[in-house]
Scaffold this motif. Structure first.
Motif, PDB file in Angstrom:
ATOM      1  N   ASN A 158       0.813  -1.216   0.000  1.00  0.00           N
ATOM      2  CA  ASN A 158       0.000   0.000   0.000  1.00  0.00           C
ATOM      3  C   ASN A 158       0.847   1.267   0.000  1.00  0.00           C
ATOM      4  OD1 ASN A 158      -2.379  -1.533   0.095  1.00  0.00           O
ATOM      5  ND2 ASN A 158      -2.331  -1.639   2.335  1.00  0.00           N
ATOM      6  N   GLU A 159       2.093   1.157   0.445  1.00  0.00           N
ATOM      7  CA  GLU A 159       3.003   2.309   0.441  1.00  0.00           C
ATOM      8  C   GLU A 159       3.658   2.529  -0.916  1.00  0.00           C
ATOM      9  OE1 GLU A 159       1.765   1.098   4.076  1.00  0.00           O
ATOM     10  OE2 GLU A 159       3.077  -0.157   2.828  1.00  0.00           O
ATOM     11  N   ARG A 160       3.426   1.624  -1.863  1.00  0.00           N
ATOM     12  CA  ARG A 160       3.954   1.732  -3.235  1.00  0.00           C
ATOM     13  C   ARG A 160       5.484   1.762  -3.249  1.00  0.00           C
ATOM     14  NH1 ARG A 160      -1.454   2.471  -2.179  1.00  0.00           N
ATOM     15  NH2 ARG A 160      -2.641   2.822  -4.089  1.00  0.00           N
ATOM     16  N   VAL A 180      -5.807   2.499 -12.850  1.00  0.00           N
ATOM     17  CA  VAL A 180      -5.252   2.661 -11.513  1.00  0.00           C
ATOM     18  C   VAL A 180      -5.973   3.810 -10.822  1.00  0.00           C
ATOM     19  CG1 VAL A 180      -3.213   3.361 -10.226  1.00  0.00           C
ATOM     20  CG2 VAL A 180      -2.990   1.723 -12.094  1.00  0.00           C
ATOM     21  N   TRP A 181      -6.537   3.540  -9.660  1.00  0.00           N
ATOM     22  CA  TRP A 181      -7.170   4.598  -8.881  1.00  0.00           C
ATOM     23  C   TRP A 181      -6.095   5.357  -8.104  1.00  0.00           C
ATOM     24  CZ3 TRP A 181     -12.072   6.041  -9.546  1.00  0.00           C
ATOM     25  CH2 TRP A 181     -12.974   5.122 -10.099  1.00  0.00           C
ATOM     26  N   VAL A 182      -6.149   6.673  -8.152  1.00  0.00           N
ATOM     27  CA  VAL A 182      -5.196   7.508  -7.424  1.00  0.00           C
ATOM     28  C   VAL A 182      -5.659   7.606  -5.974  1.00  0.00           C
ATOM     29  CG1 VAL A 182      -4.125   9.773  -7.273  1.00  0.00           C
ATOM     30  CG2 VAL A 182      -4.693   8.799  -9.524  1.00  0.00           C
ATOM     31  N   ALA A 200       0.081   4.445  -8.324  1.00  0.00           N
ATOM     32  CA  ALA A 200       0.108   5.861  -7.974  1.00  0.00           C
ATOM     33  C   ALA A 200       0.659   5.987  -6.569  1.00  0.00           C
ATOM     34  CB  ALA A 200      -1.294   6.470  -8.065  1.00  0.00           C
ATOM     35  N   SER A 201       1.279   7.117  -6.287  1.00  0.00           N
ATOM     36  CA  SER A 201       1.880   7.325  -4.975  1.00  0.00           C
ATOM     37  C   SER A 201       0.793   7.442  -3.912  1.00  0.00           C
ATOM     38  CB  SER A 201       2.752   8.585  -4.982  1.00  0.00           C
ATOM     39  OG  SER A 201       1.975   9.736  -5.266  1.00  0.00           O
ATOM     40  N   GLN A 202       1.148   7.125  -2.663  1.00  0.00           N
ATOM     41  CA  GLN A 202       0.183   7.126  -1.571  1.00  0.00           C
ATOM     42  C   GLN A 202      -0.365   8.528  -1.302  1.00  0.00           C
ATOM     43  OE1 GLN A 202      -0.982   4.427  -0.284  1.00  0.00           O
ATOM     44  NE2 GLN A 202      -2.290   5.356   1.277  1.00  0.00           N
ATOM     45  N   TRP A 217       1.431  11.530  -7.698  1.00  0.00           N
ATOM     46  CA  TRP A 217       2.209  10.983  -8.809  1.00  0.00           C
ATOM     47  C   TRP A 217       1.597   9.684  -9.316  1.00  0.00           C
ATOM     48  CZ3 TRP A 217       6.292  13.872 -10.499  1.00  0.00           C
ATOM     49  CH2 TRP A 217       6.807  14.827  -9.616  1.00  0.00           C
ATOM     50  N   LEU A 218       1.677   9.502 -10.614  1.00  0.00           N
ATOM     51  CA  LEU A 218       1.405   8.207 -11.213  1.00  0.00           C
ATOM     52  C   LEU A 218       2.731   7.473 -11.383  1.00  0.00           C
ATOM     53  CD1 LEU A 218      -1.100   9.191 -14.051  1.00  0.00           C
ATOM     54  CD2 LEU A 218      -1.643   8.256 -11.783  1.00  0.00           C
ATOM     55  N   LEU A 219       2.706   6.168 -11.270  1.00  0.00           N
ATOM     56  CA  LEU A 219       3.862   5.328 -11.557  1.00  0.00           C
ATOM     57  C   LEU A 219       3.594   4.606 -12.869  1.00  0.00           C
ATOM     58  CD1 LEU A 219       4.536   3.852  -8.007  1.00  0.00           C
ATOM     59  CD2 LEU A 219       5.946   5.518  -9.227  1.00  0.00           C
TER      60      LEU A 219
END
Length: 518
Positions: free
Chosen positions: A225-227, A449-451, A501-503, A507-509
Motif C-alpha cells: 500500500n506504500e507503493r 489505476v485509482w489515485v 500511484a503514490s500514496q 504521482w502516477l507510476l
C-alpha cells in the motif's frame, strides 16, 4: 459473448518489445513450482547478491575478475553464461539488455585461446537473418579454462522494428590437445531496451525516472500500500511462440533503487502445499528446498496449515492471509481459513467457499482461488460447476465474520473482477464498466489505476498508426465525480503502461522503454 479475464499489460509488452512478429509467452500458472535448477554445476552468488544497477564499463576499463566455477563436474565442452544473471546460460535463446553485456565462457578442458577467439568472432559475424547483427567483442582470458567476453551492440534497437540479435558460439574451437568443441552449446541474445519506472505528475508536466534496470525485467504488480516494492520478472527462454516459459523473479525497492533476485517462483496469489511462506510486503512462495539460499528479510512469515491450499491472498492491511483449503483433489465447497500473521492463530469456516474452483479459459489450467480485500469485504469468485462459466460470487464480511452473497452488476457468465477507489465509492469492472454502487457511470471497461485519496482513474488508450506511422498510446485521467476525461501524455510507445500511484495522490507510476524526459 463471453469476455475473458483481463490480461495484464506485461504479456502484451513482452510481445511488442521483442519483435513485431513475436507472440508473448502464455500466462504463467500461479502454482507452487519454482524456476528450473541449473543443470551444470557452478558456485552461484548468494540469492540476494545483485550486480549494481549500472552499465558495464567500457572495454578499455574492463578488467573482470575470475568467476568461481566447478569445472570437474562439467559434462558439456563449454558453458556460456550471462554474468548479470547466471541462470541464463547456454544452450539458450533469451532476452538481454541493450547496453554492453558481460559473459563468461567456462571450458571443460584447457583451450587453444587463438582458436576460441577466431571461432567466436566467426559465429558473431552471422548476419544471415535481417535482425542479426555483428557486435563488438572484447576478450579477457582469466586462464585457459575461463574466458570473459564483453559484447557491445553496433547499433541500438529500434523500438518499432524487430530487436537485434547476436550469436555467441565456441563450436569448432580446439582444446590444447586438439579436440574440437561440439556444436549446439550456443547463446543467442535478443537485445531490447529495458523498460524503466517513471513518476508522472497528474498534469503530465513533471516526469522523473525512478529505476535503472540494465536488464529487461517486466513489472508484475506493485505489492504494498506504500507503493515501495514491485514484483518483477523476466523470462529465461525466448521464442516466437505461445509456449509457457518459466520466469525468473525479483523484488525491486523503489526507495533504495535495488533489485533482489529470488531463486524460485513468487506470486501474489498462492496455490500449493500447506507449508509455505508469506512475505508481508505482499507475495508468497512455496517452502524452499533444503540448501536453497533465500534473501534475508524481516517480513517473511512461515505458514503451515492442514490440507492443500487452493488459493491464498493477503488481507488489505497485511495482518491476515485468507486461504481456500481442502484435500488436494477437492474441487468444490472448500474451507475458508484465516491465518493471523501476528499471532499465528487460525480461524476455519468449513465449506464456506461454495462452488467449483475456476479454470483458465485459455489453457484449462486450474486457477488459484483469489480473495480481493478492500478492508471491509474480501470478495472471491467460484463457478457453479466444472463445465459452467456461471459464477458464484461471495464475500467475507470482516465486521460480522461471515460469508455473504455478492451481486455485482456483471453478467453471471462474465468474470466479475474489478478495481475500486480506496474509499469504495466507485468500482471499475473489467467486464462491466464504471459504477458508483449499483449506478453505472460509464462504459469505461478497461484496466486502470485509482489515485489514492481521490476519485481519479488513470489508464492508457491505444491509437492506431496512420500511413507509415506506428501505433501509439496516450495516458488519460478520468474524474469519476465530474465525469470528465483528460489526456496528460500523448504519442507514447506501445511498451508504455500505468502501474500505480503514490500514496499521497500526487504521482502516477508508469513504465516505459522510451526516455519520457526526451
Amino acid at each position: 459473448m463471453r469476455l475473458l479475464r483481463f490480461i495484464p499489460w506485461g504479456w502484451l509488452f513482452l510481445a511488442v518489445v521483442l519483435s513485431a512478429a513475436a507472440c508473448s509467452p502464455g500466462p504463467v500458472s500461479t502454482g507452487p513450482g519454482g524456476i528450473e535448477s541449473p543443470s551444470v554445476p557452478h558456485v552461484p552468488p548468494p540469492a540476494n547478491a545483485v550486480p549494481p544497477l549500472s552499465q558495464p564499463a567500457a572495454p578499455a576499463e574492463w578488467h573482470p575478475e575470475e568467476v568461481i566455477f566447478v569445472y570437474d563436474e562439467m559434462k558439456e565442452d563449454v558453458r556460456i553464461q550471462l554474468d548479470e544473471e547466471p541462470q541464463l546460460h547456454s544452450p539458450i535463446r533469451t532476452v538481454v539488455g541493450n547496453t554492453p553485456q558481460s559473459y563468461s565462457f567456462f571450458f571443460r578442458e584447457p583451450m587453444d585461446r587463438a582458436s576460441v577467439e577466431a571461432v567466436v568472432r566467426q559465429h558473431a559475424k552471422d548476419t544471415s537473418q535481417i535482425h542479426y547483427v555483428e557486435p563488438s567483442l572484447a576478450f579477457h582470458w582469466v586462464h585457459d579454462r575461463q574466458l570473459r567476453l564483453l559484447v557491445t551492440l553496433a547499433r541500438q534497437p529500434n523500438l518499432n522494428q524487430a530487436s537485434p540479435e547476436y550469436w555467441l558460439n565456441a563450436a569448432g574451437a580446439k582444446t590444447q590437445k586438439g579436440r574440437v568443441i561440439a556444436d549446439n552449446l550456443d547463446f543467442r541474445a535478443v537485445a531490447v531496451v529495458p523498460s524503466q519506472i517513471w513518476q508522472v505528475s497528474l498534469d503530465g508536466a513533471q516526469l522523473k525516472k525512478v529505476s535503472g534496470f540494465p536488464a529487461p525485467y517486466m513489472v508484475s504488480t506493485i505489492l504494498d500500500n506504500e507503493r515501495r516494492y514491485v514484483l518483477m520478472y523476466r523470462y529465461k527462454q525466448y521464442c516466437e511462440c505461445d509456449a509457457h516459459h518459466i520466469p525468473l523473479y525479483a523484488i525491486y525497492d523503489l526507495d533504495k533503487n535495488s533489485l533482489t533476485r529470488y531463486p524460485f517462483e513468487l506470486t501474489v496469489n498462492y496455490r500449493g502445499e500447506g507449508t509455505f511462506v508469506a512475505d508481508r510486503r505482499g507475495f508468497f512462495y512455496a517452502q524452499p528446498q533444503e540448501g536453497v539460499s533465500v534473501p534475508e528479510n524481516e517480513w517473511a512469515v512461515p505458514i503451515k496449515v492442514n490440507g492443500f491450499v487452493h488459493g491464498a491472498s493477503f488481507s488489505h492491511n497485511r495482518h491476515y492471509v485468507l486461504l481456500a483449503t481442502g484435500p488436494t483433489q477437492q474441487k468444490q465447497d472448500l474451507d475458508l481459513l484465516l491465518v493471523n500473521l501476528e499471532t499465528g492463530a487460525q480461524t476455519r469456516l468449513p465449506g464456506a467457499v461454495k462452488g467449483t474452483i475456476p479454470t483458465s479459459e485459455a489453457d484449462g489450467l486450474t486457477l488459484p482461488v483469489t480473495f480481493m480485500d478492500d478492508g471491509r469485504y474480501a470478495t472471491f469468485i467460484m463457478r457453479k460447476s466444472a463445465d459452467s462459466l456461471l459464477e458464484i460470487r461471495q464475500r467475507y464480511d470482516w465486521k460480522t465474520e461471515k460469508v455473504i452473497p455478492w451481486n455485482p452488476p456483471v453478467a453471471e457468465d462474465s468474470w466479475a473482477g474489478y478495481d475500486q477507489s480506496d474509499d469504495g465509492k466507485y468500482q471499475m469492472y473489467f467486464n462491466g464498466g464504471l459504477y458508483q454502487g449499483k449506478d453505472k457511470v460509464g462504459e469505461l471497461d478497461r484496466s486502470g489505476v485509482w489515485v489514492p485519496g481521490t476519485h481519479l482513474l488513470a489508464y492508457v488508450n491505444w491509437q492506431e498508426g496512420k500511413a507509415d506511422s506506428p501505433a501509439t498510446q496516450s495516458l488519460h485521467i478520468f474524474d469519476a465525480d465530474l465525469r470528465q476525461e483528460s489526456v496528460i501524455l500523448e504519442g507514447l510507445s506501445i511498451g508504455f503502461g500505468v502501474i500505480g500511484a503514490s500514496q499521497d495522490g500526487k504521482w502516477l507510476l508508469v513504465h516505459s522503454e522510451r526516455d519520457l524526459a526526451n
